[in-house]
Scaffold this motif. Structure first.
Motif, short mmCIF file in Angstrom:
data_model
loop_
_atom_site.label_atom_id
_atom_site.label_comp_id
_atom_site.label_asym_id
_atom_site.label_seq_id
_atom_site.Cartn_x
_atom_site.Cartn_y
_atom_site.Cartn_z
N SER A 253 0.83 -1.22 0.00
CA SER A 253 0.00 0.00 0.00
C SER A 253 0.85 1.26 0.00
N ARG A 254 2.13 1.13 0.35
CA ARG A 254 3.03 2.29 0.31
C ARG A 254 3.14 2.94 -1.06
N TYR A 255 2.82 2.18 -2.10
CA TYR A 255 2.98 2.73 -3.44
C TYR A 255 1.72 3.43 -3.92
N ARG A 256 0.65 3.26 -3.17
CA ARG A 256 -0.61 3.92 -3.58
C ARG A 256 -0.50 5.44 -3.62
N PRO A 257 0.19 6.07 -2.66
CA PRO A 257 0.31 7.53 -2.77
C PRO A 257 1.04 7.97 -4.04
N TYR A 258 2.00 7.17 -4.48
CA TYR A 258 2.69 7.50 -5.73
C TYR A 258 1.71 7.42 -6.90
N LEU A 259 0.90 6.36 -6.90
CA LEU A 259 -0.08 6.18 -7.97
C LEU A 259 -1.03 7.38 -8.01
N GLU A 260 -1.51 7.75 -6.83
CA GLU A 260 -2.45 8.89 -6.78
C GLU A 260 -1.78 10.18 -7.25
N MET A 261 -0.52 10.34 -6.86
CA MET A 261 0.23 11.53 -7.26
C MET A 261 0.37 11.60 -8.78
N LEU A 262 0.63 10.45 -9.39
CA LEU A 262 0.80 10.42 -10.84
C LEU A 262 -0.52 10.65 -11.57
N ILE A 263 -1.60 10.08 -11.04
CA ILE A 263 -2.92 10.29 -11.64
C ILE A 263 -3.24 11.79 -11.60
N ASP A 264 -2.99 12.37 -10.45
CA ASP A 264 -3.24 13.79 -10.28
C ASP A 264 -2.40 14.63 -11.25
N GLU A 278 -4.81 12.06 -21.33
CA GLU A 278 -5.36 11.55 -22.60
C GLU A 278 -4.30 10.89 -23.47
N ASN A 279 -3.05 11.03 -23.06
CA ASN A 279 -1.96 10.46 -23.86
C ASN A 279 -1.90 8.94 -23.63
N PRO A 280 -1.96 8.14 -24.71
CA PRO A 280 -2.01 6.68 -24.55
C PRO A 280 -0.82 6.10 -23.77
N MET A 281 0.39 6.63 -23.99
CA MET A 281 1.56 6.11 -23.28
C MET A 281 1.42 6.37 -21.78
N VAL A 282 0.99 7.56 -21.46
CA VAL A 282 0.83 7.92 -20.04
C VAL A 282 -0.24 7.04 -19.39
N ARG A 283 -1.35 6.86 -20.08
CA ARG A 283 -2.44 6.02 -19.55
C ARG A 283 -1.95 4.59 -19.31
N ASP A 284 -1.22 4.08 -20.29
CA ASP A 284 -0.76 2.69 -20.21
C ASP A 284 0.20 2.50 -19.04
N LYS A 285 1.12 3.42 -18.89
CA LYS A 285 2.12 3.27 -17.82
C LYS A 285 1.49 3.40 -16.44
N GLN A 337 9.56 8.46 -16.88
CA GLN A 337 9.28 8.61 -18.31
C GLN A 337 8.09 9.54 -18.53
N ILE A 338 7.14 9.52 -17.61
CA ILE A 338 5.99 10.41 -17.74
C ILE A 338 6.40 11.86 -17.46
N LEU A 339 7.24 12.06 -16.44
CA LEU A 339 7.67 13.43 -16.11
C LEU A 339 8.70 13.95 -17.10
N ASP A 340 9.33 13.02 -17.82
CA ASP A 340 10.36 13.34 -18.82
C ASP A 340 11.47 14.20 -18.21
N LEU A 341 11.94 15.20 -18.90
CA LEU A 341 13.07 16.01 -18.43
C LEU A 341 12.95 16.46 -16.97
N TYR A 342 11.70 16.75 -16.59
CA TYR A 342 11.48 17.34 -15.27
C TYR A 342 11.71 16.32 -14.14
N CYS A 343 11.81 15.06 -14.51
CA CYS A 343 12.01 14.03 -13.48
C CYS A 343 13.34 14.20 -12.76
#
Lengths: 392, 380
Positions: A253-264, A278-285, A337-343
């Motif tokens: 469950s520790r990873y759920r906050p990360y998931l929520e953060m990424l969805i947000d 709406e980006n298919p790559m982002v949705r898939d990951k 990969q979703i955050l790209d350069l900003y990661c």
């Protein structure tokens, strides 16, 4: 008996109580102390005291030591709810989820009375003292030795990667007590006061900023009554505790906050006037992260269930360990990969997305497949104990 | 929480195991079934019917046994373990469940008891040549109202077991454009109707997937399932069950592949010791075990959610199908690696499973499709 993936009414009521308390009391500062292994300091200890005073700690512990005598699932619910809120674990993690259980199983009555009530109230913490410079995955290479001297043992040697020692009250020490036999038959477990004369602690700072420690013993005198269980049975006491410890330590469950953060992030970050969601790559990951969290959660639920149903666990907690640790690395890679350069931007840096949390997690995630046993040793265990393949 | 089968499920699982071992005897038999037009034997079908499998999940008033979706999943897992061919899945999940969930009382009374006894074989026709991937809501097959009838024109692809079916549930457009979810209607279509042409598609798994062409096929109005133009939600519900049912089959396949691979690793000696003593092989085996364990629990959790009609069931159905499809593919590929050349030979059991793993991955939406559903479910 039938497949059931839900909580009972009583369990759900406890979960809601815990959730309400945590939403009110678990500040970011306390959460970070546990999640980032920064240590159990004033705020964390105060939080543990409140948790106890609100009647939410210790449900799964025997009543005679201050618990409520309920099944282990109540402690697991507590851990899961903490995890969902960046809490990672109870403040006195090692005592509450690891050493306390071995004391309960193997300790003398005197030792139980001395330690268990304070563990259950969240008042004391232990630092694990297993690894040595020559003994990493292979504990049989231990060198640290306790020489018997009347009612005492005199201990000399060096430990390394002992993470909680700079703030814990006690050292949960494994060392040799008989050098004439195989190391597996000559190890004992001790509880040592962390401030005993002759102990020196030297910090080792990891790449993600956590502190772990080298601990040096120079003629440290420890009373015989501080041997946990039987002398020379330390290795077996550790091994029998391992499965259960993994059940408490690897909390998906520790990873759920990360998931929520990424969805947000994906919903609220625009590119070309469209949200990333709406980006298919982002949705898939992001969806794959959800898939892996749910399946890992079930591994944990199943292994924990085996524990409270008193079934023999062969490799189930090990599977959780390997899967959860690798999930963490895959998750952070997808997030980057979703955050790209900003990661790359760390906390406090201008433009850092998700509060720099992902950048920190990247640095931290290297530890997960190494700490508490490497993935390679884990897979050996799964193959040999789980599938019956011969030892090489 | 409880991770155990009921006593009835345990008995059923054991009985299924024994029965299937007998009626699906050896690799030669599977290769025959691959070539056979029908693709299964009467002994298999009648035997399953006698054991009551077709009616396992249907209420007693429709001739069923009154079990639930979890019971069905227990059976499907065993069928996947034995890689059982034939129209059971199409008949019970695609046909029977759709009728049970969305059909009229008359349709249920008429069809479900016959399904339960094994008299009727059914399937569902969704996918069309107009799409390049799985998309059940791209429907161009047209149904035009004409008095008491509808006239059906169009082509359906990948229709499982249409060649042996008595009825097909056909999704056809009665309103809206080709991608609109509104305006799809489900028709119970007699597979022997005038104007229907079928041909078998040659597929990787040798299963019986068909092209079905409808040319002015007349269907009585009484054969519409549910409301006209509102078939999409029934399709969606059936597809959730199909996704979890297929996951259960794939889970059974994972178990079998792991079993034969681990047994081989213990026996096969190279460089003076069983290859299972080498850590490289042990780690392969551990990876199979991990992927299979996860498949097991996610399949049963999704099935439990469907059986209890829980809110998160659609999300978990998609999670199960996404995970187990990937897992089975991985397990099958590791199986081949451990079995080496032996497993590459057509007379070996292994190719049966790796070919089915591929068919399973693409049935009812591949992992990418499922992850897109999940993304929507989690708020993206």
């Amino acid at each position: 008996m039938a497949w059931d993936f839900g909580l009972s009414k009583g369990e759900e009521a406890y979960r809601q109580q815990v959730a309400k308390f945590l939403d009110r009391e678990l500040t970011e500062e306390i959460a970070r102390q546990t999640w980032e292994d920064l240590g159990l300091w004033k705020e964390g200890r105060e939080f543990a005291r409140k948790l106890w005073e609100s009647g939410l700690l210790g449900w799964s512990w025997p009543e005679e030591y201050g618990g409520k005598g309920m099944p282990p699932i109540y402690d697991f619910i507590l851990l899961d709810e903490l995890g969902k809120r960046w809490g990672a674990h109870v403040p006195n993690d090692v005592g509450y989820t690891m050493t306390g259980h071995t004391i309960l199983r193997r300790g003398s009555e005197e030792m139980k009375k001395e330690f268990l009530p304070r563990i259950i109230r969240g008042e004391i913490e232990f630092g694990l003292g297993y690894t040595e410079p020559e003994a990493g995955s292979d504990l049989s290479r231990l060198k640290m030795y306790a020489q018997e001297d009347g009612d005492y043992f005199v201990i000399n040697g060096q430990k390394t990667f002992n993470t909680e020692c700079h703030y814990s009250e006690y050292h949960w020490l494994c060392c040799l007590t008989d050098k004439t036999v195989s190391p597996y038959k000559g190890m004992s477990l001790f509880i040592v006061d962390m401030d005993a004369p002759g102990i020196t602690i030297r910090p080792m700072i990891t790449m993600s900023g956590e502190q772990t420690n080298e601990v040096f013993y120079d003629d440290v005198r420890v009373h015989k009554s501080r041997i946990v269980g039987e002398k020379n049975k330390g290795f077996y006491h550790m091994m029998e505790a391992l499965g259960s410890e993994r059940n408490y330590v690897f909390v998906p469950s520790r990873y759920r906050p990360y998931l929520e953060m990424l969805i947000d992030y994906a919903k609220n970050t625009m590119y070309d006037d469209k949200p990333l969601a709406e980006n298919p790559m982002v949705r898939d990951k992001i969806a794959q992260i959800a898939v892996e969290i749910e399946t890992a959660q079930l591994l944990a639920d199943h292994a924990r269930w085996m524990e409270w149903a008193q079934m023999t666990m062969t490799c189930e907690p090990e599977i959780t360990k390997v899967v959860v640790s690798e999930l963490e690395q895959k998750m952070v890679d997808s997030a980057m990969q979703i955050l790209d350069l900003y990661c790359q931007l760390e906390e406090g840096s201008k433009y850092a997305p998700c509060g720099g949390r992902i950048e920190w997690e990247f640095l931290h995630s290297f530890m997960t497949t190494i700490g508490a046993g490497t993935s390679e040793v884990g897979r050996n265990v799964i193959a040999q104990r789980g599938l019956g393949l011969p030892r090489g | 929480m409880d991770f155990t089968y009921t006593e009835e499920q345990k008995m059923m699982k054991d009985a299924a195991h024994g029965f299937l071992k007998k009626v699906c005897p050896n690799v030669e038999w599977y290769l025959e079934m691959d070539k056979d037009e029908k693709g299964y034997t009467d002994e298999l079908w009648q035997g399953m019917a006698e054991l009551g499998w077709m009616g396992i999940a249907f209420p007693e008033k429709y001739g069923g046994i009154g079990g639930d979706f979890l019971d069905l999943v227990v059976l499907l897992e065993e069928m996947g373990y034995k890689a059982v061919p034939g129209p059971f899945f199409s008949t019970v999940i695609l046909g029977g469940y759709t009728i049970l969930e969305a059909g009229s009382e008359d349709q249920k009374q008429e069809l479900l008891p016959k399904i339960a006894t094994g008299e009727l074989i059914m399937t569902m026709a969704l996918t069309e040549p107009g799409t390049t991937r799985f998309d059940p809501f791209l429907v161009e097959t047209e149904a035009k109202e004409n008095g008491d009838e509808y006239i059906l024109n169009g082509t359906k692809l990948f229709v499982s077991d249409a060649n042996v079916s008595d009825y097909m549930i056909v999704a056809a457009r009665t309103a809206g454009n080709k991608l609109s979810r509104d305006g799809i209607t489900l028709f119970i279509t007699d597979s022997k109707s005038a104007g229907i042409k079928m041909s078998l598609l040659k597929t990787v798994a040798g299963d019986k997937q068909c092209e079905v062409v409808f040319n002015d096929v007349k269907i009585p109005k009484a054969n519409v399932i549910g409301m006209v133009n509102e078939g999409a939600s029934a399709i969606e519900k059936t597809l959730q069950k199909a996704a979890v049912g297929k996951s259960a089959e794939m889970l059974g396949g994972c178990h079998r592949v792991m079993e034969i691979s681990v047994a081989y690793a213990k026996l096969r000696v190279q460089f003076g010791k069983p290859i299972g003593m080498f850590q490289a092989v042990q780690h392969h085996c551990a990876n199979m075990k991990m992927a299979t364990e996860q498949s097991n629990f996610i399949t049963y959790k999704a099935a439990w959610m469907i059986a209890n009609d829980l809110e998160e069931a659609p999300k978990f159905a998609a999670i199960a199908k996404a995970w187990v499809s990937d897992a089975y593919k991985k397990v099958a590929s590791i199986g081949h690696q451990i079995l080496g050349g032996t497993g590459y030979i057509i007379e070996h059991e292994m190719p049966i499973y790796s070919r089915r793993a591929k068919a399973g991955e693409y049935a009812f939406g591949n992992p990418n499709y499922q992850r897109d559903l999940i993304a929507t479910q989690i708020g993206l």
